[in-house]
Scaffold this motif. Structure first.
Motif, short mmCIF file in Angstrom:
data_model
loop_
_atom_site.label_atom_id
_atom_site.label_comp_id
_atom_site.label_asym_id
_atom_site.label_seq_id
_atom_site.Cartn_x
_atom_site.Cartn_y
_atom_site.Cartn_z
N ASN A 233 0.90 -1.09 0.03
CA ASN A 233 -0.02 0.04 -0.04
C ASN A 233 0.73 1.23 -0.06
OD1 ASN A 233 1.03 -0.98 2.50
ND2 ASN A 233 -0.99 0.15 3.64
N TRP A 234 1.21 1.54 -1.24
CA TRP A 234 2.09 2.86 -1.42
C TRP A 234 1.35 4.20 -1.14
CZ3 TRP A 234 7.30 3.67 -1.36
CH2 TRP A 234 7.97 2.56 -1.40
N ASP A 235 -0.06 4.04 -1.17
CA ASP A 235 -0.94 5.34 -0.99
C ASP A 235 -0.69 5.85 0.49
OD1 ASP A 235 -1.93 2.66 -0.62
OD2 ASP A 235 -3.78 3.78 -0.04
N LYS A 236 -0.41 5.17 1.37
CA LYS A 236 0.00 5.43 2.77
C LYS A 236 1.06 6.19 3.15
CE LYS A 236 -3.51 2.80 4.92
NZ LYS A 236 -3.95 1.90 6.16
N ASP A 237 2.13 6.37 2.32
CA ASP A 237 3.40 7.10 2.59
C ASP A 237 4.32 6.14 3.38
OD1 ASP A 237 5.60 8.72 2.27
OD2 ASP A 237 4.75 10.09 3.63
N PRO A 238 4.37 4.91 3.06
CA PRO A 238 5.34 4.15 3.97
C PRO A 238 6.62 4.68 4.37
CG PRO A 238 5.29 3.22 1.68
CD PRO A 238 4.31 4.41 1.64
N LEU A 241 6.22 6.42 7.35
CA LEU A 241 5.77 5.65 8.64
C LEU A 241 7.01 4.79 9.00
CD1 LEU A 241 2.15 4.53 7.25
CD2 LEU A 241 2.88 5.91 8.96
N CYS A 279 5.88 -2.84 11.15
CA CYS A 279 5.34 -2.14 9.83
C CYS A 279 3.67 -2.46 10.01
CB CYS A 279 5.84 -2.76 8.59
SG CYS A 279 7.33 -2.08 8.38
N ARG A 282 1.73 -0.18 11.96
CA ARG A 282 1.31 1.30 11.46
C ARG A 282 0.75 0.98 10.24
NH1 ARG A 282 5.93 5.39 12.86
NH2 ARG A 282 5.91 4.81 15.05
N GLY A 283 0.29 -0.12 9.61
CA GLY A 283 -0.49 -0.02 8.59
C GLY A 283 0.08 -0.30 7.12
N VAL A 284 1.52 -0.54 7.33
CA VAL A 284 2.42 -0.77 6.10
C VAL A 284 2.24 -2.23 5.97
CG1 VAL A 284 4.44 -0.59 4.97
CG2 VAL A 284 3.72 1.27 6.76
#
Lengths: 315, 256
Positions: A233-238, A241, A279, A282-284
């Motif tokens: 999920n790259w949309d979450k700015d990993p 994070l 990770c 944190r949702g990554v």
């Protein structure tokens, strides 16, 4: 051994070298890497005594080059960017001449000339005029000239420039053959050369040392902390994070178009598992993990393009 | 000393691998030969006239020494024209070819570099000067000139070469450009030659200072067969002065 302490070199208004401090122990082969005009050649010229620094101290084999110019020049062999050749001389005459002015004793001169000729594979051209030689041979005569007095410190400014791939391999072999009692500094544009020949890489940009890293065994050790994480999920700015996690020292996206994230664990971590867990918290979402190594090219590019990274990477 | 000689040997090695010395010595000899021939013809005519008219022409008669003097003066002139072409490359070429980087990163003193260059150029000049020996030899065969005068004239020529060579080396330290170094040396040499010629008859103090500084008057004494240590000292200090300036030029690092 070569020691530079807070060395500056100013040309007019511009600093070619700014506050360079470097210590190269005996037996180490150091590669200077950097874009054109970064100050590599200037630093080498200062070490060999061709030009003097505006400020700072340089010691070669423990001796200051100002206080003992003759003694330090005796132990240094230098190949400048343009090989200093007399085109109207024969190869053997030239090497004999350089041997004499470098202080090789009359007794050993002949054997030293023969030695460097066979070492640099110049047998075929030894009785030819230097002006008639090909660029590769000229370069090798230049290298032979720097080795004639069996120096303890060898400084080579772009030794493989102008050589064809086969010759480059030969010269690299030659550089690797310098025994462990010598100190070698070479500059180059070619990344593979650094990994092939050097124990240590020093990256210079705009007159400053921006990175300094040991290669070889140390590299493998260090690399066991480097991983590539395939993130979904790259949309979450990993990047930001993951950066916040205490267990990582460095995070960046290696390829802007790819899905992989480069992560360097901090020294205390021995396992990748806690990272994956963190990770997840944190949702990554991590699809896969693989150990990796920053090759020298990535390293160089990451240093030169973003120097803020570099500060973290300096060991 | 070994390193100084190594530099000299290298210079000679490079020099004699180029066509310059063979061509220039040839031309130099040709010109001197032509001039001597012309003077000799004139001398013989005058001598015949003297024999025909006895002492009626007045004066003490024309001796072989006048012929020798005139020839040596011309050798001086052509040495002055030749030397800048030989000295122009000495330092300028090392800089242009980047071989200076070698000379200044090996354990060599600037004085050794300059000394070696000076010595090799003097060796070449001795060759040129020796080449002119056919003039006195010819005179000795057909007449009886004063041996000491001939010897002093040669001392004078060697002194001249020394002076012009050191001046030329200095000019070569000023620039990377060989041609420019040559032209500069030429202008300098001509000036030191002309100072003497132009101020010869003046008694003004400034003129006399210039006359003293010029090489012309000093070398003239040698050609007349007068040997004085003062003149030798002049040439030695002249050379030292320019070599010292060259030393200072190279020691300074602005050009590296």
């Amino acid at each position: 051994m070569i020691e530079l302490e807070h060395v500056y070199k100013r040309f007019g208004e511009r600093f070619a070298v700014k506050d360079v401090t470097l210590k190269v122990p005996t037996g180490q082969v150091v590669g200077f890497l950097g874009p054109n005009g970064a100050g590599k050649s200037t630093t080498m010229k200062m070490i060999t005594g061709l030009i003097s620094p505006t400020e700072g101290q340089i010691r070669v084999c423990g001796r200051d080059i100002f206080d003992y110019p003759m003694e330090t020049k005796e132990v240094v062999g230098f190949l400048p960017e343009t090989p200093p050749l007399y085109l109207d001389m024969l190869v053997t005459d030239y090497l004999k001449f350089v041997g004499e002015i470098r202080g090789v004793s009359a007794k050993t001169l002949r054997s030293r000339v023969d030695h460097v000729i066979s070492h640099c594979q110049l047998d075929e051209v030894r009785h030819r005029l230097i002006g008639n030689l090909s660029k590769g041979y000229k370069q090798r005569v230049g290298i032979a000239q720097a080795l004639i007095h069996d120096p303890q410190v060898i400084v080579l400014d772009e030794p493989t420039i102008g050589l064809d791939p086969a010759q480059i391999l030969e010269i690299r072999q030659l550089m690797r053959s310098f025994s462990k009692v010598r100190t070698v500094i070479l500059s180059t544009h070619i990344m593979q050369e650094v990994t092939a020949v050097c124990d240590r890489v020093v990256i210079i940009n705009e007159g400053q040392i921006v990175a300094d890293r040991l290669l070889g065994q140390t590299q493998e050790h260090a690399d066991s902390k480097d991983f590539m994480l395939d993130v979904v999920n790259w949309d979450k700015d990993p990047v930001s994070l993951v950066k916040g996690l205490s267990m990582v020292t460095q995070v960046f996206r290696r390829d802007p178009a790819g899905t992989e994230l480069f992560v360097k664990l901090n020294g205390a971590m021995t396992d990748i598992y806690p990272l994956v867990e963190a990770c997840k918290e944190r949702g990554v979402i991590v699809r896969s993990v693989r150990p990796t190594s920053l090759n020298i090219e990535d390293f160089y590019l990451s240093v030169i393009s973003g120097q803020e990274h570099a500060k973290e990477m300096v060991q | 000393m070994r390193k100084l000689l190594a530099i000299s040997r290298k210079e000679l090695n490079v020099f004699f691998h180029s066509p310059i010395p063979y061509i220039s010595i040839g031309i130099f000899g040709l010109i001197i030969g032509y001039i001597f021939n012309a003077f000799l013809a004139k001398y013989l005519i005058v001598q015949r006239q003297q024999m025909m008219f006895g002492g009626a022409m007045g004066g003490g008669g024309l001796s072989i020494h006048v012929l020798l003097q005139a020839t040596f003066q011309n050798i001086h002139f052509f040495l002055m024209l030749t030397i800048p072409f030989l000295t122009m490359r000495s330092i300028a070429e090392e800089r242009a070819n980047q071989t200076a980087a070698l000379l200044f990163t090996v354990p060599l003193r600037v004085s050794q570099i300059l000394g070696g260059k000076f010595l090799s150029l003097m060796a070449v000049m001795l060759l040129y000067i020796a080449y002119t020996a056919f003039v006195p030899i010819f005179c000795f065969v057909y007449s009886t000139p004063d041996l000491s005068m001939v010897l002093y004239s040669y001392v004078g020529l060697i002194c001249l070469a020394m002076a012009y060579v050191s001046l030329g080396i200095f000019c070569s330290t000023l620039t990377k450009n060989q041609m420019l170094a040559g032209v500069l040396a030429f202008v300098f040499c001509i000036s030191f030659f002309l100072f003497g010629v132009l101020t010869r008859d003046s008694t003004h103090i400034v003129a006399q200072v210039f006359n003293y500084l010029s090489v012309t008057g000093h070398v003239q004494n040698f050609f007349k067969g007068v040997f004085s240590l003062k003149d030798v000292m002049y040439f030695v200090s002249f050379s030292f002065f320019w070599l010292f300036l060259s030393h200072q030029m190279l020691e300074g690092q602005g050009w590296r």
